[in-house]
Design a protein around this motif. Sequence first.
Motif, PDB file in Angstrom:
ATOM      1  N   CYS A 254      -8.001   6.149  -2.524  1.00 20.75           N
ATOM      2  CA  CYS A 254      -6.978   6.967  -1.873  1.00 20.75           C
ATOM      3  C   CYS A 254      -6.661   8.222  -2.669  1.00 20.75           C
ATOM      4  N   ASP A 255      -7.240   8.335  -3.856  1.00 23.17           N
ATOM      5  CA  ASP A 255      -7.137   9.558  -4.638  1.00 23.17           C
ATOM      6  C   ASP A 255      -5.697  10.008  -4.834  1.00 23.17           C
ATOM      7  N   THR A 256      -4.845   9.073  -5.119  1.00 26.47           N
ATOM      8  CA  THR A 256      -3.439   9.416  -5.337  1.00 26.47           C
ATOM      9  C   THR A 256      -2.779   8.301  -6.131  1.00 26.47           C
ATOM     10  N   ASN A 257      -1.719   8.622  -6.825  1.00 27.89           N
ATOM     11  CA  ASN A 257      -0.990   7.630  -7.608  1.00 27.89           C
ATOM     12  C   ASN A 257       0.372   7.305  -7.003  1.00 27.89           C
ATOM     13  N   THR A 258       0.678   7.833  -5.834  1.00 29.32           N
ATOM     14  CA  THR A 258       1.982   7.591  -5.227  1.00 29.32           C
ATOM     15  C   THR A 258       2.101   6.148  -4.785  1.00 29.32           C
ATOM     16  N   SER A 259       3.310   5.621  -4.852  1.00 28.40           N
ATOM     17  CA  SER A 259       3.542   4.204  -4.575  1.00 28.40           C
ATOM     18  C   SER A 259       3.262   3.828  -3.124  1.00 28.40           C
ATOM     19  N   ASP A 260       3.391   4.801  -2.201  1.00 32.71           N
ATOM     20  CA  ASP A 260       3.177   4.498  -0.789  1.00 32.71           C
ATOM     21  C   ASP A 260       1.801   4.976  -0.304  1.00 32.71           C
ATOM     22  N   ALA A 261       0.867   5.136  -1.229  1.00 35.38           N
ATOM     23  CA  ALA A 261      -0.444   5.700  -0.891  1.00 35.38           C
ATOM     24  C   ALA A 261      -1.141   4.921   0.211  1.00 35.38           C
ATOM     25  N   PHE A 262      -1.006   3.617   0.200  1.00 33.37           N
ATOM     26  CA  PHE A 262      -1.738   2.782   1.152  1.00 33.37           C
ATOM     27  C   PHE A 262      -1.042   2.678   2.507  1.00 33.37           C
ATOM     28  N   ASP A 263       0.044   3.411   2.676  1.00 31.49           N
ATOM     29  CA  ASP A 263       0.697   3.477   3.984  1.00 31.49           C
ATOM     30  C   ASP A 263      -0.008   4.468   4.911  1.00 31.49           C
TER      31      ASP A 263
END
Length: 274
Positions: A254-263
């Motif tokens: 997902c190329d991101t570290n945000t907590s809601d990335a998989f949303d």
Amino acid sequence: MAKFQSYKGLINKSNEICKFTIENKSNVSTSKKALFNWSSGKDSALALYKILHNPDYKIEYLLTSVNQQYQRISMHGVRVDLLEAQSKSIGIPLKVMQIPEMPTMEVYENVMTETLTELKNQGITYSVFGDIFLEDLRKYREEQLAKIGFEGVFPIWKIPSHDLIQEFISLGFKTIVVCVNERYLDKSFVGRIIDQNFINDLPENVDVCGENGEFHTFTFDGPIFSEPINFKAGEIVYRKYEKPQNQNSSDAACDTNTSDAFDYGFWYCDLIKE
């Protein structure tokens, strides 16, 4: 059956004078042997263009991670045969790292360490990246490289994104958007060629180079290529990644570290080599 659009007609025939040729230089023996971390996209292409003009380095390989299950470039979703076509046109050998689907950080780092150790035995001790401004990512790369005795090189680091994309276009590079993160962009942006109209259509919160993972590209023509890569655009597909139960799993998909990335899901444009 999906409709296919050919991109042969987008080849910049008038750009032949700009084609880049790697010349044999008298000081090549003193150049630092390096590998280039090749994603197939625009930032990689521009960074490679710049490092090839730097006599201090000699690029021995293009290094690309490929999803072992699907045989496509990790995150970008580009088929391996198109990656191989890029390597052939650029004139630099390709080194592929086979990465499992959604690997843990431990698995990813083990594969990387094994690959770099093999390359170090060939006298390669520099690793070149197309990163622009993500400080945490650069720090991670440099820490991992130092463990193996490598040094990171960042040819386009801290150059403003707007300057980079304008330079990319002015040099005659051609690139198509192959993946967009629906957190930032809708389906209409995938499959588009990056030009001034594309840039103008981007929302204000989206980096024009997609440095935050907003979108990814495949570069098919420009001064680093001896000939353009011919392909046709196939179907557009949607994919959403399941959040890994193992918290040590890599978020690379997902190329991101945000907590809601998989949303959020991703739109992909399939490219088929001609």
